[in-house]
Motif scaffolding. Structure first.
Motif, PDB file in Angstrom:
ATOM      1  N   SER A 151      42.095  37.831  35.256  1.00 42.82           N
ATOM      2  CA  SER A 151      41.166  38.971  35.199  1.00 42.82           C
ATOM      3  C   SER A 151      41.063  39.630  36.571  1.00 42.82           C
ATOM      4  O   SER A 151      41.413  39.032  37.600  1.00 42.82           O
ATOM      5  CB  SER A 151      39.781  38.466  34.762  1.00 42.82           C
ATOM      6  N   GLY A 152      40.580  40.864  36.571  1.00 41.86           N
ATOM      7  CA  GLY A 152      40.175  41.544  37.793  1.00 41.86           C
ATOM      8  C   GLY A 152      41.224  41.576  38.899  1.00 41.86           C
ATOM      9  O   GLY A 152      42.387  41.908  38.679  1.00 41.86           O
ATOM     10  N   MET A 153      40.778  41.207  40.102  1.00 42.14           N
ATOM     11  CA  MET A 153      41.657  41.318  41.271  1.00 42.14           C
ATOM     12  C   MET A 153      42.774  40.280  41.252  1.00 42.14           C
ATOM     13  O   MET A 153      43.871  40.527  41.749  1.00 42.14           O
ATOM     14  CB  MET A 153      40.810  41.195  42.531  1.00 42.14           C
TER      15      MET A 153
ATOM     16  N   LEU B   6      43.596  32.167  45.806  1.00 41.62           N
ATOM     17  CA  LEU B   6      42.338  31.724  45.182  1.00 41.62           C
ATOM     18  C   LEU B   6      41.455  32.946  44.970  1.00 41.62           C
ATOM     19  O   LEU B   6      40.881  33.494  45.925  1.00 41.62           O
ATOM     20  CB  LEU B   6      41.666  30.680  46.075  1.00 41.62           C
ATOM     21  N   ALA B   7      41.383  33.377  43.705  1.00 41.33           N
ATOM     22  CA  ALA B   7      40.661  34.618  43.367  1.00 41.33           C
ATOM     23  C   ALA B   7      39.638  34.384  42.263  1.00 41.33           C
ATOM     24  O   ALA B   7      39.156  35.333  41.657  1.00 41.33           O
ATOM     25  CB  ALA B   7      41.659  35.693  42.938  1.00 41.33           C
ATOM     26  N   ALA B   8      39.321  33.122  42.009  1.00 45.40           N
ATOM     27  CA  ALA B   8      38.361  32.840  40.922  1.00 45.40           C
ATOM     28  C   ALA B   8      36.943  33.155  41.380  1.00 45.40           C
ATOM     29  O   ALA B   8      36.622  33.116  42.568  1.00 45.40           O
ATOM     30  CB  ALA B   8      38.470  31.376  40.507  1.00 45.40           C
TER      31      ALA B   8
ATOM     32  N   ASP C 173      35.651  47.574  40.644  1.00 39.42           N
ATOM     33  CA  ASP C 173      35.391  47.628  39.197  1.00 39.42           C
ATOM     34  C   ASP C 173      36.293  46.630  38.465  1.00 39.42           C
ATOM     35  O   ASP C 173      37.490  46.866  38.299  1.00 39.42           O
ATOM     36  CB  ASP C 173      35.642  49.057  38.692  1.00 39.42           C
ATOM     37  N   THR C 174      35.702  45.526  38.082  1.00 41.04           N
ATOM     38  CA  THR C 174      36.440  44.481  37.356  1.00 41.04           C
ATOM     39  C   THR C 174      35.582  44.008  36.179  1.00 41.04           C
ATOM     40  O   THR C 174      34.387  44.314  36.114  1.00 41.04           O
ATOM     41  CB  THR C 174      36.730  43.258  38.257  1.00 41.04           C
ATOM     42  N   PRO C 175      36.163  43.202  35.297  1.00 41.07           N
ATOM     43  CA  PRO C 175      35.372  42.673  34.176  1.00 41.07           C
ATOM     44  C   PRO C 175      34.178  41.820  34.612  1.00 41.07           C
ATOM     45  O   PRO C 175      33.327  41.480  33.778  1.00 41.07           O
ATOM     46  CB  PRO C 175      36.400  41.842  33.399  1.00 41.07           C
TER      47      PRO C 175
END
Ligand SMILES: NC(=O)c1ccc[n+]([C@@H]2O[C@H](COP(=O)([O-])OP(=O)(O)OC[C@H]3O[C@@H](n4cnc5c(N)ncnc54)[C@H](OP(=O)(O)O)[C@@H]3O)[C@@H](O)[C@H]2O)c1
Length: 240
Positions: free
Chosen positions: A15-17, A81-83, A178-180
């Protein structure tokens, strides 16, 4: 440095980035693994990447889950690591310590143990990118909890760039993107928040996931980059 055929794991890549970073890295020819907890979300993300990535379900707050993830991947060149972790918003005076503890236990400890679990399979002169956030770089009322979590990660990354060398260790600190992550907000509240932030920024807009993915790709592929902190926030540190 070419990243063709490099093996890259993105925890939070569904998701997202993280997903935007996966898109860029897949496009650059890397072998990309994405991890997250929700299998349906992972499958949808892999499909959106044209089937060119591998999705593996894992929970970065669970050491056994991380170790099983690393066993399945076997060999890695780079880790991203983007969580996201639990939120810790709110005025300092009222923020329950349990809320902060939960935020530290998820994101800070999660990033810490993700890298620890990855080290045995991570190429010695590969790299790791930590995603933090502008709340630890800009004084904003009500974000002391976020500052503590993300600031802790930023500081440990500086030390690790030395301690784990020649592994390269870098940080990307995004502003509002702007991400989920904001899907849970009522549409009007979200629009108001983003419009207000856009107005305060020198660039006149909030971020898109690909703005941040470009930085992740640079840090992964640039073998001269280590110990770096990239603020990619539309100028949030010099607000209008
Ligand atoms: N968006 C912003 O404005 C903003 C600004 C500054 C900093 N950040 C930070 O940037 C990072 C990425 O944010 P984003 O907005 O791109 O988030 P997002 O769209 O909500 O995506 C979060 C990702 O993390 C995964 N994840 C969450 N908990 C996990 C766990 N326990 N184990 C494994 N994976 C987990 C999610 O998958 P599952 O839920 O399926 O596990 C998903 O893939 C976060 O750390 C966030 O705090 C975001």
């Amino acid at each position: 440095m070419s990243i063709t055929n490099q093996r890259i794991l993105i925890i939070g890549g569904s998701s997202g980035m993280g997903l935007a970073s996966a898109k860029r890295l897949v496009h650059a020819g890397a072998d990309v693994f994405i991890a997250g907890r929700d299998v349906a979300r992972l499958d949808a993300a892999v499909a959106s990447l044209g089937g060119k990535a591998t999705g593996i379900a894992a929970d970065f707050t669970d050491r056994a889950s991380l170790e099983s993830l690393m066993r399945r991947i076997d060999r890695l060149d780079h880790l991203v690591l983007a969580a996201s972790g639990a939120a810790a918003w709110g005025p300092f005076a009222q923020l329950p310590v349990e809320t902060l503890r939960n935020a530290l236990n998820t994101k800070l400890i999660g990033y810490w143990q993700s890298l620890q679990a990855a080290l045995p399979i991570l190429r010695k002169d590969g790299s790791v990118v930590f995603m933090t956030g502008a709340a630890s770089r800009v004084a904003m009322i009500g974000t002391a909890g976020l500052a503590a979590v993300n600031g802790g990660i930023t500081q440990m990354a500086q030390t690790l760039a030395k301690e784990l060398a020649p592994l390269r260790v870098n940080v990307v600190s995004p502003g509002l993107v702007d991400t989920p992550a904001y899907d849970g907000l009522p549409a009007e509240a979200k629009a108001g928040m983003f419009a207000g932030a856009a107005k305060s920024l020198p660039v006149g807009r909030t971020g898109e996931p690909d703005d941040i993915a470009k930085c992740v790709e640079m840090l992964v592929s640039n073998s001269f980059a280590t110990g770096m902190l990239l603020d990619i926030d539309g100028g949030a540190r010099t607000p209008l």
